[in-house]
Design an enzyme around this catalytic site. Structure first.
Site, short mmCIF file in Angstrom:
data_model
loop_
_atom_site.label_atom_id
_atom_site.label_comp_id
_atom_site.label_asym_id
_atom_site.label_seq_id
_atom_site.Cartn_x
_atom_site.Cartn_y
_atom_site.Cartn_z
CD GLU A 177 -0.83 3.29 12.51
OE1 GLU A 177 -0.66 2.26 11.87
OE2 GLU A 177 -0.25 3.52 13.73
CG HIS B 209 -2.24 -0.65 1.13
ND1 HIS B 209 -3.14 -0.20 -0.15
CD2 HIS B 209 -2.69 -1.87 1.40
CE1 HIS B 209 -4.07 -0.96 -0.11
NE2 HIS B 209 -3.98 -2.25 0.83
CE1 TYR C 133 -8.52 5.71 -14.29
CE2 TYR C 133 -7.20 6.58 -12.52
CZ TYR C 133 -8.01 5.63 -13.19
OH TYR C 133 -7.71 4.37 -12.60
CG ASP D 55 -2.65 1.47 3.88
OD1 ASP D 55 -2.59 2.45 3.25
OD2 ASP D 55 -2.08 1.29 4.84
#
Length: 472
Positions: free
Chosen positions: A449, A165, A373, A170
């Site tokens: 995190e 990832h 895209y 994630d």
């Protein structure tokens, strides 16, 4: 974030939001859908998001998000340790679907191959807000020393590769799972409904090469009805970035991320001995001239005062021996644009330039362009409406204007169906310099995190505030 080119650093700039936003809003933005949102935020709408009801909901969001922060981090670590490539996210989608079902939502699985959609019906009538996260990883070997570092392998276009990832999907999945739990606990108080879109293959599918005919990811989810039944009134999404410190939030009205197209150029010559080049047609020399020639499309033929653009040749292959001039050379590259008219013009100029340069040396060039895209364009009216929410969530001195990014995102396909806003969340540790932190897509990419709870609060508050303002 689109995997056909390396993610470019946005550059960490603590800009003054008010003046920069005002200038950006004054310049307007590209129209990306037929629908509109109110041109200004009405006093009633502002009052709705500052009312005692709104303040109570905001406080609940903060309390609930803090209460499940450790679950959020645990989900992120589990998904990080078990990454899956585009259209192969079976473990991840099963984890997501089970979680949404436990929250009592209507859940659809197998959308666009492995996508999951959950519908949370609020206790009061109101608009439908969609929140989106992408689930796929990249064919990258992780080099970060973590107890939950990926050791996974996967199949990418028929070859076994390491999987990581490396772009932070994630964290996106975990944050949206947490957002779902936060809002599900408040559903009786919500004046509207929320669709939770967990999308596969944003980085492109691992099972086939884009050819201009097959579709995947957001485009396929839209085709399969994710923005309908019930019809979505607004859609929001985020992307983590190493270019900002953890918890920093950045956004931009108008064109924010570029469109991406892929091109192939095949140059055909006539094979001959390397000692007698005059007896053949050298496609290597013609290709070298084409590579040089197409740079003038941007530097001399495109109006870059309107919008920036990029044409890059990323791969070139031809020949297998020092004294043999080959029959053919193949090139592969990418085009990045923000304006639809410029994009179409560059496509035409690319073909003309390659074909005529090849013809001048007796060779032939065949050019193929596949549109991947569209540009991510944040409607200025929607940004004006939702910007105060992000300011409040980020806190003073912790937000700014996002510079235009030449990276790409298929979130743009949702924006063609409903007003949509896409923003960035910083994940570089605050004791590290974002200018030198490993970029997204690097094997050394690292996400702090402590930033994740900001993403949960941002998505939850945007959904609630849009509902409140729209219902006033």
């Amino acid at each position: 974030m689109q995997a056909f080119a390396t993610h470019s650093s946005l550059g960490f700039k603590k800009l003054v939001l008010a003046s920069a936003m005002t200038a950006a809003l004054a310049s307007g933005g590209l129209a990306v859908h037929a629908q509109t949102v109110p041109a200004t935020v009405t006093p009633a709408a502002l009052a709705a998001t500052a009312s005692p009801q709104a303040q109570a909901l905001h406080a609940q969001i903060d309390e609930r998000a803090k209460a499940i922060e450790q679950k959020l981090i645990a989900w992120r670590r589990d998904i990080h340790e078990h990454p899956e490539l585009g259209n192969l996210e079976t473990r991840t989608s099963a984890l997501v679907a089970e979680h949404l079902r436990k929250l009592g939502m209507e859940v659809k699985t197998g959308v666009a191959v492995t996508g999951v959609v959950g519908l949370l019906k609020g206790g009061k009538p109101g608009p439908v807000v969609a929140l989106r996260a992408d689930m796929d990883a990249l064919p990258v070997k992780e080099q970060v020393e973590l107890p939950f570092a990926s050791k996974a392998k996967g199949m990418y276009l028929g070859k076994e590769v390491d999987v990581m990832h490396a772009c932070g999907h994630d964290t996106h999945t975990a944050m949206l799972m947490a957002t779902a739990e936060v809002l599900a606990g408040m559903k009786e108080q919500l004046p509207g409904s929320v669709k939770f879109i967990f999308q596969p293959a944003e980085e492109s599918p691992a099972t086939f090469e884009p050819d201009g005919e097959k579709i995947w990811g957001a485009k396929q989810m839209v085709k399969e009805g994710v923005m309908a039944n019930p019809k979505v009134d607004a859609v929001f999404g985020l992307h983590v970035s190493s270019a900002y410190p953890a918890g920093w939030i950045a956004w931009r009205p108008g064109p924010a991320m570029s469109a991406v197209d892929q091109f192939w150029i095949d140059v055909s010559g006539k094979q001959t001995h390397g000692a007698r080049p005059w007896s053949g047609v050298d496609p290597i020399v013609a290709s070298a001239q084409i590579v040089t020639g197409i740079q003038s499309i941007i530097s001399r033929q495109s109006n870059i005062a309107l919008e920036p653009a990029v044409v890059t040749v990323g791969a070139i292959n031809g020949g297998n021996r020092m004294n043999i001039i080959p029959d053919k050379v193949s090139m592969l590259g990418t085009i990045r644009t923000y304006d639809e008219g410029m994009k179409k013009d560059i496509h035409k100029r690319l073909a003309t330039t390659a074909e005529h340069i090849a013809e001048s040396s007796g060779a032939k060039a065949k050019v193929k362009v596949v549109e991947l895209y569209n540009a991510v364009v944040n409607p200025p009216d929607l940004v004006a409406k939702m910007g105060p929410t992000l300011e409040r969530v980020a806190g003073p001195g912790n937000f700014g204007v996002q510079p235009k990014s030449s990276a790409s995102e298929d979130f743009s396909f949702y924006q063609q169906q409903a007003p949509g806003m896409f923003f960035y969340l910083g994940v570089t540790p605050k004791d590290k310099d974002p200018n030198t932190a490993p970029n997204n897509h690097s094997p050394l990419f690292y996400a702090d995190e402590s930033a994740l709870i900001y993403g949960v609060r941002a998505l939850s508050n945007m959904a609630v505030d849009y509902m409140l303002a729209s219902g006033s």
